[in-house]
Scaffold this motif. Structure first.
Motif, PDB file in Angstrom:
ATOM      1  N   HIS A 161      46.014  51.121  33.317  1.00 21.27           N
ATOM      2  CA  HIS A 161      46.853  49.983  33.729  1.00 21.27           C
ATOM      3  C   HIS A 161      46.643  48.703  32.920  1.00 21.27           C
ATOM      4  O   HIS A 161      47.422  47.765  33.070  1.00 21.27           O
ATOM      5  CB  HIS A 161      46.608  49.665  35.216  1.00 21.27           C
ATOM      6  CG  HIS A 161      46.659  50.874  36.091  1.00 21.27           C
ATOM      7  ND1 HIS A 161      47.766  51.673  36.155  1.00 21.27           N
ATOM      8  CD2 HIS A 161      45.745  51.430  36.919  1.00 21.27           C
ATOM      9  CE1 HIS A 161      47.525  52.684  36.990  1.00 21.27           C
ATOM     10  NE2 HIS A 161      46.309  52.555  37.452  1.00 21.27           N
TER      11      HIS A 161
ATOM     12  N   LYS B 271      49.332  44.118  44.921  1.00 22.63           N
ATOM     13  CA  LYS B 271      50.391  43.519  44.087  1.00 22.63           C
ATOM     14  C   LYS B 271      50.257  41.990  43.982  1.00 22.63           C
ATOM     15  O   LYS B 271      51.215  41.257  44.249  1.00 22.63           O
ATOM     16  CB  LYS B 271      51.790  43.870  44.620  1.00 22.63           C
ATOM     17  CG  LYS B 271      51.958  45.286  45.154  1.00 22.63           C
ATOM     18  CD  LYS B 271      52.006  46.321  44.062  1.00 22.63           C
ATOM     19  CE  LYS B 271      52.287  47.715  44.554  1.00 22.63           C
ATOM     20  NZ  LYS B 271      51.202  48.407  45.217  1.00 22.63           N
TER      21      LYS B 271
ATOM     22  N   LYS C  98      50.958  42.227  35.538  1.00 25.95           N
ATOM     23  CA  LYS C  98      50.294  43.350  36.205  1.00 25.95           C
ATOM     24  C   LYS C  98      49.099  43.824  35.373  1.00 25.95           C
ATOM     25  O   LYS C  98      48.042  44.153  35.912  1.00 25.95           O
ATOM     26  CB  LYS C  98      51.315  44.484  36.380  1.00 25.95           C
ATOM     27  CG  LYS C  98      50.817  45.677  37.142  1.00 25.95           C
ATOM     28  CD  LYS C  98      51.916  46.696  37.246  1.00 25.95           C
ATOM     29  CE  LYS C  98      51.426  47.992  37.836  1.00 25.95           C
ATOM     30  NZ  LYS C  98      52.481  49.006  37.850  1.00 25.95           N
TER      31      LYS C  98
ATOM     32  N   LEU D  42      45.243  44.400  42.479  1.00 24.51           N
ATOM     33  CA  LEU D  42      46.275  45.236  41.861  1.00 24.51           C
ATOM     34  C   LEU D  42      46.974  46.082  42.926  1.00 24.51           C
ATOM     35  O   LEU D  42      48.208  46.202  42.924  1.00 24.51           O
ATOM     36  CB  LEU D  42      45.635  46.139  40.796  1.00 24.51           C
ATOM     37  CG  LEU D  42      46.578  46.996  39.962  1.00 24.51           C
ATOM     38  CD1 LEU D  42      47.487  46.118  39.103  1.00 24.51           C
ATOM     39  CD2 LEU D  42      45.796  47.950  39.060  1.00 24.51           C
TER      40      LEU D  42
END
Lengths: 488, 472
Positions: free
Chosen positions: A34, A158, A138, A155
């Motif tokens: 990510h 959100k 993000k 994460l």
């Protein structure tokens, strides 16, 4: 309540244990999945780089047919063959991303100098609130300064702006509608939106007065990309300030690479007001950061000509090799000040055909009516060149002169012809520098001559000062006969 | 505001803390303000729509009570209230759909009609309009006293834990509780936290991971082989269940933190042996709403088979349309209704096997459960498909693409999460997670909490999947 407090204590202990477990077995996998941008600073550190270049897509090449496919950063490193250098290139990134990448470099590393890309468009609402922000933000979550488990929690829940494209667009439009643009002179349109609407309404017209849909869209896009005014509260300014602070704390030299923009096209499509604004923003950045200790701003804004921009139908900072060379050399020269012994100028040749620049100011009047002059044999004109852009700054003391831009061509040394383009109607300011641009044809008449000259001519008593005479030849990218003026 | 967001993580503790710190007389106001903030986090202006329905139904309740002995007037107020509420629902939810079909029909008839209706559906509209209607119907029937306090009534419609996707509450349960004094009790906090934790697990860890697989296959069904498509169909059954069940569980938990008991919405629906039982276990608050306010007034089951079948079909078709303004939803409701009728007809006309062996009996039950799951899964395709063409593509890919197309691999951890959920669903048969934990030894309880906390934080999907029922 006591029962509850005991439970809270147990949960706290559990969280500490979980953080250990997560850090040991899960965090790295999540980072790779990510936030893989973490590998960029890691690589730089692993390579013991002394100089680091941070950039976005401008650092890549998109001219796939070019023989030189090197990045700007690689071209810079060619000037310093004995220094360990590296780049952190992440598409669509901006100052906030650079800051977070730089933070990942440990205090004890070999890094001494960072070159940070400063993209003028990145200060515009259209980029600040671009829908690319959701994935970019993000990616930053796992890189925050909290314990890994807390980052993962953020994460999971959100803790970054999740907005649809329409929601981002709404924010952008709100800024374009409300953020004021303040010119030091009277200008009809007060916001990006007003200007854009006006261009859209009146359209881009050719010399025959015909509306051109494609160029109108492009002109509007240029307005949306550059018609803004950088102020202290611009989010990007805060990010660049943070980069300055970080570099000062770490003892790094900092070079800001203010990227070239397609000023030629901006001028042709929209006109000098937009150029004025771009330069005003440039001046703001140079003034804000240029005077700081250990900070250098390399101003490349007006340095690459239109022909070296790959994307002709959109605003980007994607340059052909020649454009990348120009930027690289400027950065290398700035780095030379820091690493004079490591600089090797023999390894790189900058080919900037068709671009001539006379920086110094000169006052012209009846006694000395000629500005610095380009005198060029027509044999040197490349067959593809169909236009020549001429830009310069003018300062008039009053309006009693009739200075002109002159193009004079010689069939023989005795026999010459000339065309004169008045500049009086193009300048409004008195007692201060104003910007003048022309786009002229490179036609068969000119090509049939032996050589030709381009200069500013003022045979009148009232003096006019001229500086920064910038002449560039290029192929036609637009339809013939178009006239580059804003609707103002 | 959504439950699995950082905003809610901050919002909920503040609300709960304020709730217990404030005196009873101020709590309704704080909860109402919190509910407004919660709702306005989405699209602020849509709160005006809520306000309109609240004012209408609140006034209707008072007027009906005032004219209790005048049946005609009372009925008129009921009709005005229901028509107004349904009108709001119609405009925001169905007008675009009807317009599109009207335009399509006109164009088929060769007429040049190009009207468009672009109205964004306010979030949770179908839920709170139904909750509002249940109040006026209950007042009309005399089962509920009209609420005189406008604030309490507004709170009944807007109570944030169940405002957006239910459970659709009845005034007899929620409105009554809103008036009650709630003392701080550790038990409520404990149960509430358990429910929230479990809800977050099934939404963020199970549903969202499955959603990634489902979305991929449904977007390009022709690209994948039949096995992958069938797997995606099955995964969607679990995704929608975990998504909605997760939301409902978090809603229950959030309300429980403040001592409010709101209705259960699910009871292991995929363990149902037939479609009738499935609807007793799936989205219970909606099923019972339709039962009480549509099915029974139509005559319920105390009528001849033909009439009963009609009643059932009305309820299921309405239920389909309630979910969404699209033919696929109507078709989905119709399919459920038809299957329910067929099952009942078979039960009446085909003798039931009465196995003497316990194992045989269990085996038959397992087969029945499997049959119901398969049928429900097939019906979910209609629900999930964007339109009939997409539905056709899914079914076609599922039965014709055994040799072609690529196989979409499932990450091993996704099987683990799904397995954990199925295990929990079996363990929670006819009970609830908070109650199930109650009799477990402390060490076991805390191990489960630790596992769930870790899974929610470290293993949840990082992709953003909105709650599926938000669109209704």
């Amino acid at each position: 309540m006591k029962k509850l407090l005991i439970r809270i204590g147990i949960v706290a202990m559990l969280l500490v244990a979980m953080n250990w477990v997560y850090s040991k077995w899960f965090y790295e996998k999540d980072l790779q999945a990510h936030s893989d941008m973490v590998n960029l600073p890691r690589q730089v550190v692993a390579d013991s780089c002394r100089i680091v270049y941070l950039g976005e897509s401008s650092n890549r090449t998109y001219g796939w047919a070019e023989s030189d496919q090197r990045k700007i950063s690689d071209m810079v490193w060619a000037y310093f063959p004995n220094l360990r250098c590296g780049d952190m290139t992440k598409d669509a990134s901006h100052a906030e991303i650079y800051y977070n990448l730089l933070k990942q470099i440990p205090k004890k590393s070999a890094v001494e100098t960072v070159v940070v890309t400063m993209n003028l468009r990145s200060f515009d609402a259209g980029w600040i609130y671009s829908n690319l922000e959701t994935p970019l933000q993000k990616q930053l979550v796992l890189l925050k300064d909290y314990p890994p488990l807390v980052n993962r929690f953020l994460l999971a829940f959100k803790a970054y702006p999740i907005r649809s494209e329409a929601e981002w667009d709404k924010i952008v439009n709100k800024h374009w509608k409300s953020d004021p643009i303040e010119f030091p002179y009277d200008f009809e349109w007060k916001t990006t939106n007003q200007w854009d609407m006006a261009m859209n309404r009146h359209g881009f017209v050719d010399v025959h007065g015909n509306y051109d849909q494609d160029l109108t869209i492009l002109a509007c896009h240029y307005i949306k990309a550059y018609a803004f005014q950088i102020k202290d509260d611009n989010p990007r300014i805060k990010d660049f300030d943070a980069i300055v602070d970080l570099c000062q704390k770490r003892g790094w030299n900092l070079i800001f690479n203010l990227l070239p923009e397609n000023v030629d096209k901006a001028n042709e499509l929209v006109g000098k007001d937009l150029i004025f604004l771009m330069k005003m923003n440039r001046d703001y950045l140079v003034k804000r950061y240029g005077a700081l200790e250990h900070v250098t701003v390399v101003d490349n804004l007006n340095l690459v000509r239109d022909v070296n921009f790959i994307d002709q139908n959109w605003t980007t900072e994607h340059y052909y090799a020649e454009g990348r060379h120009i930027v690289a050399r400027r950065i290398a020269l700035a780095l030379k000040e820091l690493y004079p012994d490591a600089f090797d100028d023999t390894c790189s040749v900058v080919a900037d055909d068709g671009h001539f620049y006379f920086r110094d100011a000169i006052s012209i009047d009846a006694a000395q009516p000629y500005s610095y002059t380009l005198d060029m044999p027509t044999a040197d004109l490349h067959p593809d060149w169909e236009k020549v852009n001429v830009e310069f700054e003018v300062c008039q003391k009053d309006r009693s002169h009739e200075a002109v831009l002159a193009v004079q061509w010689y069939d023989s040394e005795e026999n010459s012809n000339a065309i004169y383009y008045p500049i009086q109607d193009k300048i409004t300011a008195v007692g201060q520098w104003d910007f003048v641009t022309f786009t002229l044809p490179v036609d068969s008449v000119l090509r049939s001559a032996r050589h030709f000259k381009i200069f500013v001519y003022n045979p009148f008593a009232a003096p006019v000062s001229v500086k920064g005479l910038d002449i560039s030849f290029r192929p036609a990218y637009m339809k013939t006969g178009v006239k580059g003026e804003s609707d103002r | 505001m959504v439950f699995n967001s950082i905003e809610f993580v901050i919002f909920l503790p503040i609300v709960v803390l304020l709730f217990y710190l404030l005196p009873q007389k101020a709590r309704w106001f704080m909860l109402l303000a919190a509910s407004c903030v919660f709702y306005m986090w989405f699209v602020p202006r849509y709160i005006l729509i809520l306000l309109v329905t609240i004012v209408i139904d609140y006034s209707a309740g008072l007027l009906m009570e005032k004219h209790e002995n005048e049946p005609k007037k009372k009925k008129t107020f009921l009709v005005i209230s229901i028509v107004s509420t349904l009108l709001v629902l119609f405009i925001f939810k169905y007008l675009g759909f009807i317009n599109d079909n009207f335009v399509w029909l006109c164009q088929k008839l060769g007429l040049d009609v190009h009207t468009t209706v672009n109205i964004i559906l306010p979030i949770g509209l179908s839920f709170h309009t139904f909750q509002s209607m249940s109040y006026v119907i209950e007042v009309y029937r005399g089962h509920q006293k009209a609420e005189r306090h406008f604030g309490y009534y507004s709170l009944y419609v807007m109570f944030f834990p169940q405002l957006v996707t239910g459970p659709i509450e009845r005034p007899g349960n929620l409105l009554r509780q809103l008036h009650e004094h709630k003392d701080f009790r550790y038990e409520n906090i404990s149960k509430g936290m358990r429910l929230i934790l479990f809800g977050l697990f099934i939404k963020m860890v199970v549903a969202d991971h499955l959603g990634a697989y489902v979305d991929e296959v449904y977007a390009n069904p022709a690209e994948y082989n039949s096995w992958s498509v069938m797997l995606a169909m099955a995964f969607y059954s679990f995704q929608i269940y975990c998504d909605f069940f997760g939301y409902s569980t978090i809603a229950l938990g959030s309300a429980k933190l403040m001592g409010f008991d709101i209705s259960d919405n699910f009871r292991t629906p995929y363990l149902a042996k037939n479609i009738g039982e499935f609807w007793h276990r799936w989205h219970i608050s909606l099923s019972t709403w339709f039962r009480d306010y549509v099915y029974i007034p139509l005559g319920g089951s105390r009528v001849k088979f033909g009439r009963w079948a009609f009643n059932i079909m009305v309820v299921f078709v309405l239920s389909g349309i309630w979910h969404g303004a699209a033919w696929t939803f109507l078709f989905w409701g119709f399919a459920h209704g038809l299957l329910h009728i067929v099952e009942k007809a078979l039960k009446q006309h085909v003798p039931t096997l009465e196995p003497k062996s316990k194992w045989l009996s269990v085996s038959i039950d397992v087969l029945r459960i499997a049959k119901t799951f398969v049928l429900v899964t097939l019906f979910w395709v209609m629900f999930r498909a964007t339109d009939f063409a997409n539905m056709r593509d899914i079914f076609a890919a599922a039965v014709t693409n055994f040799d072609g197309g690529q196989s979409l691999a499932v990450k091993p951890e996704v099987w683990l999460y799904l397995g954990l959920f199925i295990l929990s669903d079996l363990l929670l048969f006819n009970t609830r997670f908070d109650a199930w934990c109650e009799d477990k030894p402390m060490i076991v309880r805390w191990l489960i909490y630790a596992l769930l906390i870790f899974l929610v934080i470290a293993c949840s999907s990082v992709n953003s999947f909105p709650f599926i029922y938000f669109q209704f």
